[in-house]
Design an enzyme around this catalytic site. Sequence first.
Site, short mmCIF file in Angstrom:
data_model
loop_
_atom_site.label_atom_id
_atom_site.label_comp_id
_atom_site.label_asym_id
_atom_site.label_seq_id
_atom_site.Cartn_x
_atom_site.Cartn_y
_atom_site.Cartn_z
N GLN A 184 0.84 -1.21 0.00
CA GLN A 184 0.00 0.00 0.00
C GLN A 184 0.87 1.25 0.00
O GLN A 184 0.59 2.22 -0.71
CB GLN A 184 -0.92 -0.01 1.22
CG GLN A 184 -1.92 -1.16 1.17
CD GLN A 184 -2.77 -1.25 2.41
OE1 GLN A 184 -2.60 -0.50 3.36
NE2 GLN A 184 -3.70 -2.19 2.42
N LYS A 234 -3.73 -4.61 11.38
CA LYS A 234 -4.80 -4.84 10.39
C LYS A 234 -6.13 -4.41 10.99
O LYS A 234 -6.15 -3.66 11.95
CB LYS A 234 -4.80 -6.32 9.97
CG LYS A 234 -3.49 -6.75 9.30
CD LYS A 234 -3.24 -6.01 8.00
CE LYS A 234 -1.91 -6.37 7.37
NZ LYS A 234 -1.58 -5.53 6.22
N ASP A 258 -2.02 -11.70 4.72
CA ASP A 258 -3.44 -11.81 5.06
C ASP A 258 -3.84 -13.24 5.42
O ASP A 258 -4.91 -13.47 5.97
CB ASP A 258 -4.30 -11.30 3.90
CG ASP A 258 -4.15 -9.79 3.72
OD1 ASP A 258 -3.77 -9.12 4.70
OD2 ASP A 258 -4.39 -9.29 2.62
C1 S3P Z 1 -2.90 -4.82 0.42
C2 S3P Z 1 -1.68 -4.96 1.01
C3 S3P Z 1 -1.48 -5.59 2.32
C4 S3P Z 1 -2.68 -6.43 2.72
C5 S3P Z 1 -3.98 -5.75 2.47
C6 S3P Z 1 -4.13 -5.37 1.00
C7 S3P Z 1 -2.97 -4.11 -0.86
O1 S3P Z 1 -1.26 -4.56 3.25
O2 S3P Z 1 -2.58 -6.80 4.08
O3 S3P Z 1 -5.05 -6.60 2.82
O4 S3P Z 1 -3.96 -4.22 -1.59
O5 S3P Z 1 -2.00 -3.40 -1.14
P1 S3P Z 1 0.21 -3.90 3.39
O6 S3P Z 1 0.70 -3.56 2.05
O7 S3P Z 1 0.04 -2.69 4.23
O8 S3P Z 1 1.00 -4.98 4.07
#
Ligand code: S3P
Length: 430
Positions: A171, A344, A317
Amino acid sequence: MAERRVNGHRAMRLSGGMGVPGDKSISHRILVLGSMARGTSFAKGVPDGLDIDATIRCLQGLGVRCQRVADAVSIDGLGRKRYRKPDAPLDCGGSATTMRLLLGAVAGRGAETTLRGTPSLCKRPMDRVIEPLRLMGAVFEAAEGNRAPVTVRPPEGLTPVDYLLPIPSSQVKTALILAGLNVPKGRTVVRGALGSRDHTERLIPQMGGSLVVSKDKIIVERSDLQAVAFNVPGDPSAAAFFAAGAALLESSRVEIRSVSTNPTRMGFFEALSWMGGDVSIVDDRDASNEPRGTITVRQAKLRAIEIHAEAVPFLVDEAPLLMLLATAAEGETVIHGISELRLKETDRINCAVEGLTRLGAVMAVDGDTVRIQGPTRLKGAILDPWGDHRMSMMFTLAGLAASGDTTVLGVDCEAKSFPGFYASLERLLK
Ligand code: S3P
């Protein structure tokens, strides 16, 4: 509060073929990148669920025509135009992906915008995106500890940065890339902890954007993106629940079709194979940049494994599901580097330990390492997933694997990512 009783008395198995909803991560990215492109993008297979609805609603608030049409979403991209200033704060619901991605996108091409969300989202860290975007010249006002609600004031033009990612978060990486695509002059470089899901890096070149990935960095430059037509593959994080059920319940065999087999998302399935799980993956022939295939899992005897911190972003996840599998595996399973799970929708480490221990699991947490002893015969209990969709679905499977009655409280939270989860599970239960 809806609750679900799971009866583990019957000799149950999971059997059959199925599809799962489209991948949530890919869908968020197509929506946001589509909003920046020239022309109308179509994404087929975008999942229902509150998180994707939040991204659609926020983009509409930013002046983007974006709507569900039958089983697809169409997005009329703005081309070079900026997002408009929303009339009211944008509601990201409980979706951290929506908020973090939009902070990057709006910082690059928006007007003053406030993003808010549910109480759970307001507890989650936003400094991880705010800090690098500040270095690029965006101005933020946030609640204490850089949490939501967050107001972003984009400058006339962002300046590029060379940023070392401190955590392997897709993200954060994506927020920076989205901002970097809109920096008027210069190259934005992202280095450091790049080992996380790579859907953004795959999509941008496909849309004609300038993004180059090398071993140790990603370089992105201002680009005019072109609209795409995209068929979203099934979500491996959704498929993982059925795979776990098939691995655990005697005589099970489940075939999940058209699932994303992107290597950055396969950590759970790889771990299940290392545990002795019977997993086979047959890739589909597909012209798109995102691989997909059919995943078949059969019940098998499992053994303990050790998962190192570098592997965790590829199964982040699914880590609670692996804890459940570990209760059935012979020996001590150790998972290192799981601290991100505390950040989370809920603290998934404490929630998993509390719930699985109630069922009789033997497990302990030491810093950011969890150790689970197996095999244990789980016995039904009342489980509270603390409002977290993935915990609720994991506890439901745990209840199936346990003897006796299990009640999972508050199961309506599944709507966040997988509104049809229980119906799909019922169809497979024999
Ligand atoms: C996601 C990245 C993950 C994941 C989330 C979705 C994404 O988080 O846990 O459910 O779509 O980029 P992080 O990138 O913060 O680890």
